[in-house]
Design an enzyme around this catalytic site. Sequence first.
Site, PDB file in Angstrom:
ATOM      1  N   HIS A  71      43.951  46.831  48.168  1.00 56.97           N
ATOM      2  CA  HIS A  71      43.240  45.580  48.438  1.00 56.97           C
ATOM      3  C   HIS A  71      44.022  44.367  47.963  1.00 56.97           C
ATOM      4  O   HIS A  71      44.976  44.481  47.197  1.00 56.97           O
ATOM      5  CB  HIS A  71      41.842  45.612  47.808  1.00 56.97           C
ATOM      6  CG  HIS A  71      41.830  45.737  46.313  1.00 56.97           C
ATOM      7  ND1 HIS A  71      42.040  44.665  45.475  1.00 56.97           N
ATOM      8  CD2 HIS A  71      41.611  46.801  45.511  1.00 56.97           C
ATOM      9  CE1 HIS A  71      41.946  45.065  44.217  1.00 56.97           C
ATOM     10  NE2 HIS A  71      41.697  46.368  44.210  1.00 56.97           N
ATOM     11  N   CYS A  87      42.941  51.080  41.460  1.00 56.34           N
ATOM     12  CA  CYS A  87      43.256  50.659  42.820  1.00 56.34           C
ATOM     13  C   CYS A  87      44.667  50.074  42.890  1.00 56.34           C
ATOM     14  O   CYS A  87      45.294  49.773  41.882  1.00 56.34           O
ATOM     15  CB  CYS A  87      42.253  49.613  43.305  1.00 56.34           C
ATOM     16  SG  CYS A  87      40.625  50.300  43.670  1.00 56.34           S
TER      17      CYS A  87
END
Length: 112
Positions: A71, A87
């Site tokens: 992301h 992440c």
Amino acid sequence: MPTRRIIIDLSDRQLYLLDDDTVIRAFPVGIGRMVTATPQGEFSIINKVPNPGGPFGVFWMGLSKPHYGIHGTNDPSSIGHLVSHGCIRMYNNDVLELASQVSIGTRVTIRS
């Protein structure tokens, strides 16, 4: 038609976009802290969400490992560091470029 895939190298904090076995683009990334390390293994992109809000920047690509994804970020100074809860963080412009070049089902290898 070449097969697109992603390799994320945790040791050099880079995400590589490949056509077959040829690297066509490299991007710097932020990865998980030591206590919330980015998982290693073979995954795939299972969803793509523009403008997910919060700390996820302008785009989210969910991985087949639940709760993990690639992301953007609202903190560009975090790129290149051990900062996330596992992440893969990218600059917003970079995650948009990557998202435009990969599809759901794209293979993602995360290695050290």
